[in-house]
Design a protein around this motif. Structure first.
Motif, mmCIF file in Angstrom:
data_model
loop_
_atom_site.group_PDB
_atom_site.id
_atom_site.type_symbol
_atom_site.label_atom_id
_atom_site.label_comp_id
_atom_site.label_asym_id
_atom_site.label_seq_id
_atom_site.Cartn_x
_atom_site.Cartn_y
_atom_site.Cartn_z
ATOM 1 N N LEU A 249 -6.835 40.447 125.045
ATOM 2 C CA LEU A 249 -5.606 39.715 124.719
ATOM 3 C C LEU A 249 -5.681 38.285 125.233
ATOM 4 C CD1 LEU A 249 -2.776 42.351 125.327
ATOM 5 C CD2 LEU A 249 -3.755 41.578 123.157
ATOM 6 N N ASP A 250 -6.247 38.099 126.410
ATOM 7 C CA ASP A 250 -6.428 36.729 126.902
ATOM 8 C C ASP A 250 -7.272 35.921 125.927
ATOM 9 O OD1 ASP A 250 -4.922 37.175 129.174
ATOM 10 O OD2 ASP A 250 -6.600 37.010 130.578
ATOM 11 N N ASN B 274 -5.242 35.092 122.879
ATOM 12 C CA ASN B 274 -4.203 34.123 123.242
ATOM 13 C C ASN B 274 -4.738 32.721 123.483
ATOM 14 O OD1 ASN B 274 -2.094 35.909 122.960
ATOM 15 N ND2 ASN B 274 -2.127 36.537 125.107
ATOM 16 N N MET C 299 1.704 34.390 120.960
ATOM 17 C CA MET C 299 0.976 35.084 122.023
ATOM 18 C C MET C 299 1.282 36.574 122.015
ATOM 19 S SD MET C 299 -0.729 32.764 123.554
ATOM 20 C CE MET C 299 -0.777 31.320 124.548
ATOM 21 N N PRO D 135 -3.034 29.531 120.579
ATOM 22 C CA PRO D 135 -1.590 29.426 120.352
ATOM 23 C C PRO D 135 -1.325 28.630 119.070
ATOM 24 C CG PRO D 135 -2.254 27.934 122.092
ATOM 25 C CD PRO D 135 -3.469 28.756 121.724
ATOM 26 N N ARG E 214 4.277 41.037 120.534
ATOM 27 C CA ARG E 214 4.220 39.598 120.291
ATOM 28 C C ARG E 214 5.368 38.963 121.071
ATOM 29 N NH1 ARG E 214 1.571 37.577 116.640
ATOM 30 N NH2 ARG E 214 1.684 39.294 115.186
ATOM 31 N N CYS E 215 5.148 37.796 121.614
ATOM 32 C CA CYS E 215 6.176 37.070 122.349
ATOM 33 C C CYS E 215 7.415 36.899 121.466
ATOM 34 C CB CYS E 215 5.632 35.707 122.778
ATOM 35 S SG CYS E 215 6.806 34.736 123.749
ATOM 36 N N CYS F 2 6.163 31.151 119.121
ATOM 37 C CA CYS F 2 5.017 31.591 119.913
ATOM 38 C C CYS F 2 4.306 32.753 119.223
ATOM 39 C CB CYS F 2 5.468 32.011 121.313
ATOM 40 S SG CYS F 2 4.088 32.413 122.415
ATOM 41 N N PHE G 16 0.965 40.292 124.344
ATOM 42 C CA PHE G 16 0.904 40.766 125.720
ATOM 43 C C PHE G 16 1.093 42.271 125.748
ATOM 44 C CE2 PHE G 16 5.296 39.654 124.889
ATOM 45 C CZ PHE G 16 6.025 40.700 125.434
ATOM 46 N N GLU H 276 -3.537 39.157 131.127
ATOM 47 C CA GLU H 276 -3.425 40.284 130.217
ATOM 48 C C GLU H 276 -4.803 40.940 130.141
ATOM 49 O OE1 GLU H 276 -0.679 41.439 128.921
ATOM 50 O OE2 GLU H 276 0.526 39.783 129.689
ATOM 51 N N CYS I 194 5.662 36.104 126.499
ATOM 52 C CA CYS I 194 4.281 36.054 126.989
ATOM 53 C C CYS I 194 4.254 35.603 128.439
ATOM 54 C CB CYS I 194 3.430 35.144 126.111
ATOM 55 S SG CYS I 194 3.984 33.416 126.069
#
Length: 186
Positions: free
Chosen positions: A14-15, A18, A152, A21, A144-145, A150, A154, A10, A164
């Motif tokens: 964002l990485d 993330n 995360m 978690p 959001r996932c 979750c 993306f 991502e 995600c």
């Protein structure tokens, strides 16, 4: 979940967000931070510092939390917290950007570089990545996932993307749905 490998791919900001978690922190130690920076090496302007300190780790955590707070506000349609915005500016200012001038092929050229300690430059770059994401109109597409457990985030390349990672949450959700449909038929 603490033994999960970080998701990458991502936007860099964002990485970074993330790496926390649900119930875990994938950047708990300077060693874990160094490992994550190696995964991101092609996206960083210089090699990560050889020795990362607890202070470097704390500064990265601060950038991560400021970025997460701003993204949470944007996802909820709220104004981002002033302290989070200022926190990213502070992280950038710890290693000021300068234009390095050179002479090549008969013309003066420039490159933007950060000055300061290696850890501060790395943190400033992460704050720059967050600022770049936050001012990009695509930030409105961050999701959001859809997996219930979750957290995360993306930036979907395809508007129908829900998870995600199709390998993590996508498979888990599909297996759970299959189980629910077939649990009484056996």
């Amino acid at each position: 979940m603490a033994d999960l490998e970080p998701l990458i791919g991502e936007p860099l900001a964002l990485d970074l967000v993330n790496t926390r978690p649900t119930g875990a922190d994938l950047l708990e130690t300077p060693t874990q931070l160094a490992d994550w920076l190696r995964l991101q090496a092609d996206r960083l302007p210089e090699p990560s510092p050889r020795h990362l300190s607890a202070d470097d780790l704390a500064a990265v955590h601060a950038v991560r939390e400021h970025t997460a707070a701003i993204l949470e506000a944007l996802l909820a349609g709220r104004r981002p917290p002033r302290a989070a915005l200022d926190g990213l500016v502070y992280a950038q200012s710890a290693a000021p950007a300068i234009r390095r001038l050179d002479f090549h092929g008969g013309i003066v050229t420039d490159t933007v570089a950060r000055i300061g300690e290696p850890g501060a430059r790395m943190v400033a770059h992460l704050a720059d990545a967050a600022a770049s994401l936050l001012v990009d109109p695509d930030v409105a597409r961050v999701k959001r996932c859809a997996a219930p457990d979750c957290v995360m985030l993306f930036l979907p390349a395809h508007p129908r993307r829900q998870w995600c990672s199709p390998d993590r949450c996508g498979n888990r959700v599909r297996v759970a749905r299959y189980y629910q449909r077939h649990k009484g038929t056996g």
